[in-house]
Design a protein around this motif. Structure first.
Motif, PDB file in Angstrom:
ATOM      1  N   LYS A 125       0.833  -1.202   0.000  1.00 50.46           N
ATOM      2  CA  LYS A 125       0.000   0.000   0.000  1.00 50.46           C
ATOM      3  C   LYS A 125       0.867   1.250   0.000  1.00 50.46           C
ATOM      4  O   LYS A 125       0.636   2.180  -0.780  1.00 50.46           O
ATOM      5  CB  LYS A 125      -0.920   0.003   1.219  1.00 50.46           C
ATOM      6  CG  LYS A 125      -1.823   1.215   1.287  1.00 50.46           C
ATOM      7  CD  LYS A 125      -2.732   1.160   2.512  1.00 50.46           C
ATOM      8  CE  LYS A 125      -3.669   2.335   2.481  1.00 50.46           C
ATOM      9  NZ  LYS A 125      -3.519   3.256   3.558  1.00 50.46           N
ATOM     10  N   VAL A 126       1.881   1.282   0.856  1.00 48.52           N
ATOM     11  CA  VAL A 126       2.770   2.436   0.940  1.00 48.52           C
ATOM     12  C   VAL A 126       3.568   2.583  -0.355  1.00 48.52           C
ATOM     13  O   VAL A 126       3.719   3.684  -0.885  1.00 48.52           O
ATOM     14  CB  VAL A 126       3.710   2.334   2.158  1.00 48.52           C
ATOM     15  CG1 VAL A 126       4.734   3.455   2.166  1.00 48.52           C
ATOM     16  CG2 VAL A 126       2.907   2.340   3.449  1.00 48.52           C
ATOM     17  N   ILE A 127       4.062   1.485  -0.894  1.00 46.95           N
ATOM     18  CA  ILE A 127       4.814   1.515  -2.151  1.00 46.95           C
ATOM     19  C   ILE A 127       3.946   2.083  -3.263  1.00 46.95           C
ATOM     20  O   ILE A 127       4.370   2.977  -4.007  1.00 46.95           O
ATOM     21  CB  ILE A 127       5.331   0.111  -2.518  1.00 46.95           C
ATOM     22  CG1 ILE A 127       6.413  -0.319  -1.527  1.00 46.95           C
ATOM     23  CG2 ILE A 127       5.864   0.080  -3.952  1.00 46.95           C
ATOM     24  CD1 ILE A 127       6.811  -1.772  -1.631  1.00 46.95           C
ATOM     25  N   ASN A 128       2.714   1.608  -3.387  1.00 47.28           N
ATOM     26  CA  ASN A 128       1.812   2.091  -4.432  1.00 47.28           C
ATOM     27  C   ASN A 128       1.466   3.565  -4.255  1.00 47.28           C
ATOM     28  O   ASN A 128       1.369   4.307  -5.240  1.00 47.28           O
ATOM     29  CB  ASN A 128       0.542   1.248  -4.488  1.00 47.28           C
ATOM     30  CG  ASN A 128       0.821  -0.147  -4.999  1.00 47.28           C
ATOM     31  OD1 ASN A 128       1.744  -0.363  -5.774  1.00 47.28           O
ATOM     32  ND2 ASN A 128       0.025  -1.106  -4.567  1.00 47.28           N
ATOM     33  N   GLU A 129       1.300   4.007  -3.021  1.00 50.00           N
ATOM     34  CA  GLU A 129       1.040   5.430  -2.750  1.00 50.00           C
ATOM     35  C   GLU A 129       2.199   6.291  -3.235  1.00 50.00           C
ATOM     36  O   GLU A 129       1.991   7.340  -3.844  1.00 50.00           O
ATOM     37  CB  GLU A 129       0.830   5.667  -1.253  1.00 50.00           C
ATOM     38  CG  GLU A 129      -0.493   5.207  -0.722  1.00 50.00           C
ATOM     39  CD  GLU A 129      -0.580   5.339   0.796  1.00 50.00           C
ATOM     40  OE1 GLU A 129       0.412   5.748   1.447  1.00 50.00           O
ATOM     41  OE2 GLU A 129      -1.653   5.026   1.339  1.00 50.00           O
ATOM     42  N   LYS A 130       3.426   5.860  -2.946  1.00 53.77           N
ATOM     43  CA  LYS A 130       4.602   6.649  -3.323  1.00 53.77           C
ATOM     44  C   LYS A 130       4.821   6.645  -4.830  1.00 53.77           C
ATOM     45  O   LYS A 130       5.186   7.668  -5.410  1.00 53.77           O
ATOM     46  CB  LYS A 130       5.857   6.151  -2.597  1.00 53.77           C
ATOM     47  CG  LYS A 130       5.739   6.210  -1.088  1.00 53.77           C
ATOM     48  CD  LYS A 130       5.183   7.542  -0.607  1.00 53.77           C
ATOM     49  CE  LYS A 130       4.697   7.472   0.809  1.00 53.77           C
ATOM     50  NZ  LYS A 130       3.838   8.582   1.185  1.00 53.77           N
ATOM     51  N   ILE A 131       4.602   5.503  -5.477  1.00 53.10           N
ATOM     52  CA  ILE A 131       4.706   5.440  -6.940  1.00 53.10           C
ATOM     53  C   ILE A 131       3.679   6.376  -7.573  1.00 53.10           C
ATOM     54  O   ILE A 131       3.992   7.134  -8.494  1.00 53.10           O
ATOM     55  CB  ILE A 131       4.532   3.995  -7.451  1.00 53.10           C
ATOM     56  CG1 ILE A 131       5.744   3.149  -7.054  1.00 53.10           C
ATOM     57  CG2 ILE A 131       4.343   3.967  -8.969  1.00 53.10           C
ATOM     58  CD1 ILE A 131       5.588   1.669  -7.318  1.00 53.10           C
ATOM     59  N   SER A 132       2.469   6.342  -7.080  1.00 54.16           N
ATOM     60  CA  SER A 132       1.413   7.219  -7.591  1.00 54.16           C
ATOM     61  C   SER A 132       1.788   8.687  -7.391  1.00 54.16           C
ATOM     62  O   SER A 132       1.606   9.522  -8.291  1.00 54.16           O
ATOM     63  CB  SER A 132       0.090   6.905  -6.896  1.00 54.16           C
ATOM     64  OG  SER A 132      -0.921   7.772  -7.339  1.00 54.16           O
ATOM     65  N   TYR A 133       2.296   9.011  -6.232  1.00 48.80           N
ATOM     66  CA  TYR A 133       2.715  10.382  -5.928  1.00 48.80           C
ATOM     67  C   TYR A 133       3.791  10.852  -6.912  1.00 48.80           C
ATOM     68  O   TYR A 133       3.699  11.942  -7.494  1.00 48.80           O
ATOM     69  CB  TYR A 133       3.234  10.445  -4.492  1.00 48.80           C
ATOM     70  CG  TYR A 133       3.821  11.779  -4.111  1.00 48.80           C
ATOM     71  CD1 TYR A 133       2.986  12.840  -3.753  1.00 48.80           C
ATOM     72  CD2 TYR A 133       5.195  11.981  -4.108  1.00 48.80           C
ATOM     73  CE1 TYR A 133       3.525  14.076  -3.398  1.00 48.80           C
ATOM     74  CE2 TYR A 133       5.731  13.203  -3.751  1.00 48.80           C
ATOM     75  CZ  TYR A 133       4.898  14.248  -3.408  1.00 48.80           C
ATOM     76  OH  TYR A 133       5.422  15.459  -3.064  1.00 48.80           O
ATOM     77  N   ILE A 134       4.796  10.023  -7.127  1.00 50.23           N
ATOM     78  CA  ILE A 134       5.888  10.368  -8.050  1.00 50.23           C
ATOM     79  C   ILE A 134       5.364  10.524  -9.473  1.00 50.23           C
ATOM     80  O   ILE A 134       5.715  11.463 -10.186  1.00 50.23           O
ATOM     81  CB  ILE A 134       7.006   9.303  -7.983  1.00 50.23           C
ATOM     82  CG1 ILE A 134       7.710   9.391  -6.636  1.00 50.23           C
ATOM     83  CG2 ILE A 134       7.994   9.465  -9.131  1.00 50.23           C
ATOM     84  CD1 ILE A 134       8.624   8.214  -6.339  1.00 50.23           C
ATOM     85  N   HIS A 135       4.508   9.604  -9.911  1.00 49.84           N
ATOM     86  CA  HIS A 135       3.977   9.658 -11.276  1.00 49.84           C
ATOM     87  C   HIS A 135       3.080  10.870 -11.498  1.00 49.84           C
ATOM     88  O   HIS A 135       3.035  11.421 -12.594  1.00 49.84           O
ATOM     89  CB  HIS A 135       3.206   8.384 -11.598  1.00 49.84           C
ATOM     90  CG  HIS A 135       4.100   7.204 -11.804  1.00 49.84           C
ATOM     91  ND1 HIS A 135       3.611   5.920 -11.930  1.00 49.84           N
ATOM     92  CD2 HIS A 135       5.445   7.098 -11.904  1.00 49.84           C
ATOM     93  CE1 HIS A 135       4.618   5.085 -12.095  1.00 49.84           C
ATOM     94  NE2 HIS A 135       5.745   5.777 -12.079  1.00 49.84           N
ATOM     95  N   ASN A 136       2.360  11.283 -10.470  1.00 47.21           N
ATOM     96  CA  ASN A 136       1.407  12.379 -10.640  1.00 47.21           C
ATOM     97  C   ASN A 136       1.994  13.766 -10.397  1.00 47.21           C
ATOM     98  O   ASN A 136       1.332  14.767 -10.689  1.00 47.21           O
ATOM     99  CB  ASN A 136       0.181  12.149  -9.751  1.00 47.21           C
ATOM    100  CG  ASN A 136      -0.698  11.073 -10.339  1.00 47.21           C
ATOM    101  OD1 ASN A 136      -1.165  11.199 -11.457  1.00 47.21           O
ATOM    102  ND2 ASN A 136      -0.902  10.004  -9.601  1.00 47.21           N
ATOM    103  N   ASN A 137       3.219  13.867  -9.898  1.00 44.31           N
ATOM    104  CA  ASN A 137       3.823  15.182  -9.680  1.00 44.31           C
ATOM    105  C   ASN A 137       3.875  16.039 -10.944  1.00 44.31           C
ATOM    106  O   ASN A 137       3.508  17.212 -10.893  1.00 44.31           O
ATOM    107  CB  ASN A 137       5.224  15.052  -9.078  1.00 44.31           C
ATOM    108  CG  ASN A 137       5.189  15.007  -7.574  1.00 44.31           C
ATOM    109  OD1 ASN A 137       4.221  15.424  -6.949  1.00 44.31           O
ATOM    110  ND2 ASN A 137       6.253  14.508  -6.994  1.00 44.31           N
ATOM    111  N   PRO A 138       4.320  15.524 -12.093  1.00 43.28           N
ATOM    112  CA  PRO A 138       4.350  16.366 -13.301  1.00 43.28           C
ATOM    113  C   PRO A 138       2.948  16.831 -13.736  1.00 43.28           C
ATOM    114  O   PRO A 138       2.805  17.917 -14.285  1.00 43.28           O
ATOM    115  CB  PRO A 138       4.969  15.463 -14.364  1.00 43.28           C
ATOM    116  CG  PRO A 138       5.698  14.418 -13.610  1.00 43.28           C
ATOM    117  CD  PRO A 138       4.939  14.223 -12.328  1.00 43.28           C
ATOM    118  N   VAL A 139       1.926  16.037 -13.445  1.00 41.12           N
ATOM    119  CA  VAL A 139       0.547  16.426 -13.763  1.00 41.12           C
ATOM    120  C   VAL A 139       0.101  17.538 -12.823  1.00 41.12           C
ATOM    121  O   VAL A 139      -0.467  18.548 -13.265  1.00 41.12           O
ATOM    122  CB  VAL A 139      -0.410  15.217 -13.668  1.00 41.12           C
ATOM    123  CG1 VAL A 139      -1.848  15.642 -13.931  1.00 41.12           C
ATOM    124  CG2 VAL A 139       0.013  14.117 -14.628  1.00 41.12           C
TER     125      VAL A 139
END
Length: 72
Positions: A25-39
């Motif tokens: 859950k934490v890993i997926n949250e951080k991946i999502s956060y990193i991927h969505n920063n440019p957006v």
């Protein structure tokens, strides 16, 4: 915040808070956060549109950098 060993420029913040990646859950949250920063910064419309993002690999495309996709 300025460090005593930095004379002119500082690339990173000294007050960062490392986060232990202890669950999927934490890993997926951080991946999502990193991927969505440019957006969020309005650099691109979709995470996979950012050239150096691993979001391309997660969307089934091949990105510029070598990435190991973590299966969810």
């Amino acid at each position: 915040m300025k460090s005593s060993n930095v004379n002119k420029y500082q690339f990173w913040r000294h007050d960062n808070k490392p986060i232990e990646l202890w669950s999927n859950k934490v890993i997926n949250e951080k991946i999502s956060y990193i991927h969505n920063n440019p957006v969020e910064e309005e650099l691109v419309f979709h995470p996979e549109d950012y050239v150096y993002s691993s979001a391309r690999d997660y969307s089934g495309e091949k990105g510029l950098l070598e990435v190991t996709v973590i299966k969810q």
